[in-house]
Scaffold this motif. Structure first.
Motif, PDB file in Angstrom:
ATOM      1  N   PRO A  13     117.684  94.174 131.935  1.00 32.63           N
ATOM      2  CA  PRO A  13     117.957  92.777 132.271  1.00 32.63           C
ATOM      3  C   PRO A  13     116.674  92.083 132.735  1.00 32.63           C
ATOM      4  CG  PRO A  13     118.856  94.216 133.970  1.00 32.63           C
ATOM      5  CD  PRO A  13     118.184  95.095 132.963  1.00 32.63           C
ATOM      6  N   PHE A  15     115.039  88.409 134.229  1.00 29.51           N
ATOM      7  CA  PHE A  15     115.178  87.034 134.706  1.00 29.51           C
ATOM      8  C   PHE A  15     113.796  86.548 135.144  1.00 29.51           C
ATOM      9  CE2 PHE A  15     116.224  84.222 138.440  1.00 29.51           C
ATOM     10  CZ  PHE A  15     116.536  83.114 137.667  1.00 29.51           C
ATOM     11  N   GLU A  17     110.836  87.037 133.815  1.00 30.53           N
ATOM     12  CA  GLU A  17     109.965  88.222 133.880  1.00 30.53           C
ATOM     13  C   GLU A  17     108.762  88.101 132.951  1.00 30.53           C
ATOM     14  OE1 GLU A  17     110.146  90.470 136.042  1.00 30.53           O
ATOM     15  OE2 GLU A  17     112.216  90.878 136.606  1.00 30.53           O
ATOM     16  N   ASP A  52     118.470  86.829 131.155  1.00 30.55           N
ATOM     17  CA  ASP A  52     119.515  86.274 132.007  1.00 30.55           C
ATOM     18  C   ASP A  52     119.203  84.805 132.337  1.00 30.55           C
ATOM     19  OD1 ASP A  52     121.595  85.915 133.746  1.00 30.55           O
ATOM     20  OD2 ASP A  52     120.682  87.024 135.398  1.00 30.55           O
ATOM     21  N   ASN A  80     121.748  81.548 133.881  1.00 28.71           N
ATOM     22  CA  ASN A  80     121.539  82.654 134.800  1.00 28.71           C
ATOM     23  C   ASN A  80     122.879  83.124 135.375  1.00 28.71           C
ATOM     24  OD1 ASN A  80     120.503  83.173 138.106  1.00 28.71           O
ATOM     25  ND2 ASN A  80     119.907  84.468 136.403  1.00 28.71           N
ATOM     26  N   HIS A  83     122.101  89.559 137.996  1.00 27.89           N
ATOM     27  CA  HIS A  83     121.676  90.876 137.514  1.00 27.89           C
ATOM     28  C   HIS A  83     122.844  91.726 136.999  1.00 27.89           C
ATOM     29  CE1 HIS A  83     120.103  95.054 138.863  1.00 27.89           C
ATOM     30  NE2 HIS A  83     119.874  94.882 137.592  1.00 27.89           N
ATOM     31  N   ALA A 106     113.383  95.315 134.759  1.00 29.98           N
ATOM     32  CA  ALA A 106     112.234  94.947 133.931  1.00 29.98           C
ATOM     33  C   ALA A 106     110.899  95.178 134.627  1.00 29.98           C
ATOM     34  CB  ALA A 106     112.356  93.480 133.536  1.00 29.98           C
ATOM     35  N   ASP A 107     110.910  95.289 135.956  1.00 30.74           N
ATOM     36  CA  ASP A 107     109.628  95.444 136.656  1.00 30.74           C
ATOM     37  C   ASP A 107     109.155  96.895 136.681  1.00 30.74           C
ATOM     38  OD1 ASP A 107     111.538  96.424 138.289  1.00 30.74           O
ATOM     39  OD2 ASP A 107     111.102  95.145 140.003  1.00 30.74           O
ATOM     40  N   GLN A 109     109.930  99.396 138.437  1.00 29.53           N
ATOM     41  CA  GLN A 109     109.694 100.030 139.736  1.00 29.53           C
ATOM     42  C   GLN A 109     110.216 101.457 139.699  1.00 29.53           C
ATOM     43  OE1 GLN A 109     111.445  96.700 142.282  1.00 29.53           O
ATOM     44  NE2 GLN A 109     109.840  97.556 143.566  1.00 29.53           N
ATOM     45  N   LYS A 143     113.042  95.562 153.927  1.00 28.80           N
ATOM     46  CA  LYS A 143     113.931  95.982 152.838  1.00 28.80           C
ATOM     47  C   LYS A 143     114.455  97.396 153.092  1.00 28.80           C
ATOM     48  CE  LYS A 143     114.898  95.257 148.124  1.00 28.80           C
ATOM     49  NZ  LYS A 143     114.904  94.200 147.150  1.00 28.80           N
ATOM     50  N   ARG A 207     109.643 105.695 143.728  1.00 27.93           N
ATOM     51  CA  ARG A 207     109.696 104.311 143.279  1.00 27.93           C
ATOM     52  C   ARG A 207     108.361 103.641 143.580  1.00 27.93           C
ATOM     53  NH1 ARG A 207     113.980 100.153 142.314  1.00 27.93           N
ATOM     54  NH2 ARG A 207     113.415  98.284 143.458  1.00 27.93           N
ATOM     55  N   ARG A 210     106.459  96.685 142.242  1.00 29.53           N
ATOM     56  CA  ARG A 210     106.665  95.857 141.059  1.00 29.53           C
ATOM     57  C   ARG A 210     105.363  95.761 140.257  1.00 29.53           C
ATOM     58  NH1 ARG A 210     109.144  91.538 138.821  1.00 29.53           N
ATOM     59  NH2 ARG A 210     111.340  91.581 139.357  1.00 29.53           N
ATOM     60  N   SER A 215     109.885  89.526 143.343  1.00 25.68           N
ATOM     61  CA  SER A 215     111.282  89.961 143.367  1.00 25.68           C
ATOM     62  C   SER A 215     112.226  88.801 143.040  1.00 25.68           C
ATOM     63  CB  SER A 215     111.619  90.515 144.749  1.00 25.68           C
ATOM     64  OG  SER A 215     113.004  90.777 144.809  1.00 25.68           O
ATOM     65  N   LYS A 216     113.227  89.105 142.206  1.00 23.84           N
ATOM     66  CA  LYS A 216     114.215  88.086 141.856  1.00 23.84           C
ATOM     67  C   LYS A 216     115.454  88.220 142.741  1.00 23.84           C
ATOM     68  CE  LYS A 216     111.380  87.029 138.512  1.00 23.84           C
ATOM     69  NZ  LYS A 216     110.365  88.020 138.800  1.00 23.84           N
ATOM     70  N   TYR A 217     115.312  89.079 143.768  1.00 26.20           N
ATOM     71  CA  TYR A 217     116.415  89.283 144.705  1.00 26.20           C
ATOM     72  C   TYR A 217     116.026  88.774 146.082  1.00 26.20           C
ATOM     73  CZ  TYR A 217     120.248  91.752 142.487  1.00 26.20           C
ATOM     74  OH  TYR A 217     121.355  92.071 141.744  1.00 26.20           O
ATOM     75  N   LYS A 221     120.501  86.460 148.007  1.00 28.07           N
ATOM     76  CA  LYS A 221     121.173  87.186 146.926  1.00 28.07           C
ATOM     77  C   LYS A 221     121.521  88.598 147.366  1.00 28.07           C
ATOM     78  CE  LYS A 221     119.777  85.374 142.407  1.00 28.07           C
ATOM     79  NZ  LYS A 221     118.952  85.608 141.232  1.00 28.07           N
TER      80      LYS A 221
HETATM   81  N1  UDP Z   1     117.599  89.992 137.429  1.00 31.23           N
HETATM   82  C1  UDP Z   1     118.477  89.362 136.552  1.00 31.23           C
HETATM   83  N2  UDP Z   1     119.156  88.246 136.991  1.00 31.23           N
HETATM   84  C2  UDP Z   1     118.998  87.752 138.258  1.00 31.23           C
HETATM   85  C3  UDP Z   1     118.131  88.437 139.150  1.00 31.23           C
HETATM   86  C4  UDP Z   1     117.458  89.560 138.710  1.00 31.23           C
HETATM   87  O1  UDP Z   1     118.653  89.776 135.415  1.00 31.23           O
HETATM   88  O2  UDP Z   1     119.635  86.740 138.582  1.00 31.23           O
HETATM   89  C5  UDP Z   1     116.883  91.200 136.955  1.00 31.23           C
HETATM   90  C6  UDP Z   1     115.376  91.169 137.126  1.00 31.23           C
HETATM   91  O3  UDP Z   1     114.734  90.559 136.022  1.00 31.23           O
HETATM   92  C7  UDP Z   1     115.038  92.640 137.217  1.00 31.23           C
HETATM   93  C8  UDP Z   1     116.262  93.233 137.905  1.00 31.23           C
HETATM   94  O4  UDP Z   1     117.318  92.271 137.742  1.00 31.23           O
HETATM   95  O5  UDP Z   1     114.918  93.248 135.944  1.00 31.23           O
HETATM   96  C9  UDP Z   1     116.057  93.529 139.369  1.00 31.23           C
HETATM   97  O6  UDP Z   1     115.462  92.452 140.031  1.00 31.23           O
HETATM   98  P1  UDP Z   1     114.227  92.618 141.007  1.00 31.23           P
HETATM   99  O7  UDP Z   1     113.300  93.666 140.499  1.00 31.23           O
HETATM  100  O8  UDP Z   1     113.619  91.269 141.228  1.00 31.23           O
HETATM  101  O9  UDP Z   1     114.955  93.107 142.345  1.00 31.23           O
HETATM  102  P2  UDP Z   1     114.330  94.031 143.492  1.00 31.23           P
HETATM  103  O10 UDP Z   1     113.742  95.228 142.822  1.00 31.23           O
HETATM  104  O11 UDP Z   1     113.322  93.201 144.189  1.00 31.23           O
HETATM  105  O12 UDP Z   1     115.531  94.368 144.346  1.00 31.23           O
END
Ligand code: UDP
Ligand code: MG
Length: 325
Positions: A13, A15, A17, A52, A80, A83, A106-107, A109, A143, A207, A210, A215-217, A221
């Motif tokens: 997924p 978003f 990116e 997304d 959107n 996730h 997608a990142d 991690q 976190k 892990r 990124r 972060s998209k969270y 969220k």
């Molecule tokens: N993502 C998505 N829709 C959203 C938010 C996040 O598809 O509304 C995807 C984002 O592109 C990534 C994955 O969900 O591939 C996890 O997000 P992120 O790495 O930003 O979260 P974190 O690792 O910081 O918790």
């Protein structure tokens, strides 16, 4: 049925990116090619990117990658949707084309080098293989602490989750099919997956941070996601209200004895007994009433979620072709 050379779809997924995707893609494509050349997975295996509803160039990048390689497919969501929904969209697009899926952010991690291990576990008979991170060194203190508190709370509430497992996992196509039968809107996929009942296993990895982008969270969220996780799987909060009501009722009875003693000893100021007893008794009854209503609302909630009642693992003795299903 397990095959020795399964078709793998890696579902990603995305978003906003655009910064991370080109680099992530080259690493994933390299891994996929390696696995295909080692005959560990089938030639038809692919990378499936779900856009997304990104507002940047993510979709343009996916289109370009798909034009350049027959190993890339893409799905673009109209807006959107979050996730978890993006992941569901990807899995449901993949399920009829493959034997196994691996979902990954997608990142990158999560360490992609354990994917071959996941596939090995699948070949040994597991339907679901969880990627579990060993430690959270690369996460911020905030976190890490909030995540630990969340897992503690989930354990206390009786929700079965795999600690330190996010959405990095291998699922067989029948496990994905079973997951897709969960039609609820408030999705907390990692809570559902543990309920499917198929044979599972874990692989462990470190892990990393990124690769690019941010972060998209955001915190909001994350909180919403945690609330979804709790309210979709546990009725304990409602039971807690009921329990507090019962405690209040006990206190009310103790107060009754105390007030009667004070009254007969002539220490009760006029008007005080009735007010103090009303406060405790009314409080107790309101809470107990809310708890009872909550139980019914909980039942309605379970019904409207319309979850599958069971999940068949194997059958024996039926007509051969059906029995293999
Ligand atoms: N993502 C998505 N829709 C959203 C938010 C996040 O598809 O509304 C995807 C984002 O592109 C990534 C994955 O969900 O591939 C996890 O997000 P992120 O790495 O930003 O979260 P974190 O690792 O910081 O918790
Ligand atoms: Mg991430």
């Amino acid at each position: 049925m397990k095959t020795d050379c399964p078709v793998l779809y890696i579902v990603v997924p995305c978003f906003n990116e655009q910064e991370a995707l080109p680099q992530s893609h080259s690493r994933l494509a390299k891994l996929l090619d390696e696995m295909i050349s080692q005959d560990s997975i089938a030639q038809a295996s692919k990378l499936l990117y779900v856009d997304d509803g990104s507002r940047d160039d993510t979709w343009a990048i996916i289109e370009k990658l798909a034009a350049e390689s027959d190993k890339v497919v893409g799905v673009k969501l109209a807006c959107n949707s979050g996730h978890q929904n993006a992941l569901m969209a990807g899995l449901s697009a993949a399920v009829s084309h493959c034997d196994i899926t691996v979902s990954i952010d997608a990142d990158l991690q999560d360490d992609i080098n354990v994917i071959p291990q996941m596939v090995e576990r699948y070949k040994k008979g597991c339907d679901i293989v969880f990627g579990v991170r060993k430690e959270r060194k690369t996460d911020t203190w905030f976190k890490r602490t909030t995540a630990n508190m969340f897992y503690g709370l989930m354990r206390w509430l009786g929700v079965s989750t795999i600690e330190n497992h996010a959405d990095y996992r291998l699922m067989s196509s029948r496990a994905v099919q079973a997951l897709l039968d969960y039609k609820e809107r408030n999705l907390f996929i990692r809570g559902i997956v543990t309920k499917l009942g198929y044979k599972t296993d874990c692989v462990y990895y470190d892990r990393s941070a990124r690769i690019a982008g941010e972060s998209k969270y955001p915190f909001k969220k994350m909180v919403n996601f945690a609330i979804d996780g709790i309210t979709s799987f546990s009725v304990k909060p409602v039971r807690l209200v009921f329990a507090v009501g019962v405690v209040f009722l006990l206190i009310a009875l103790i107060m009754l004895i105390y007030v009667l003693c004070a009254y007969f000893m002539g220490r009760a100021v006029s008007g005080w007994p009735s007010i103090i007893l009303s406060i405790w008794f009314v409080g107790a009854f309101v809470l107990i009433g809310l708890g009872i209503i909550g139980e019914y609302v909980g039942k309605i909630y379970t019904e409207v979620k319309n979850r599958p009642r069971y999940n068949v693992d194997t059958t024996v003795g039926f007509d051969k072709t059906e029995g293999d299903a």
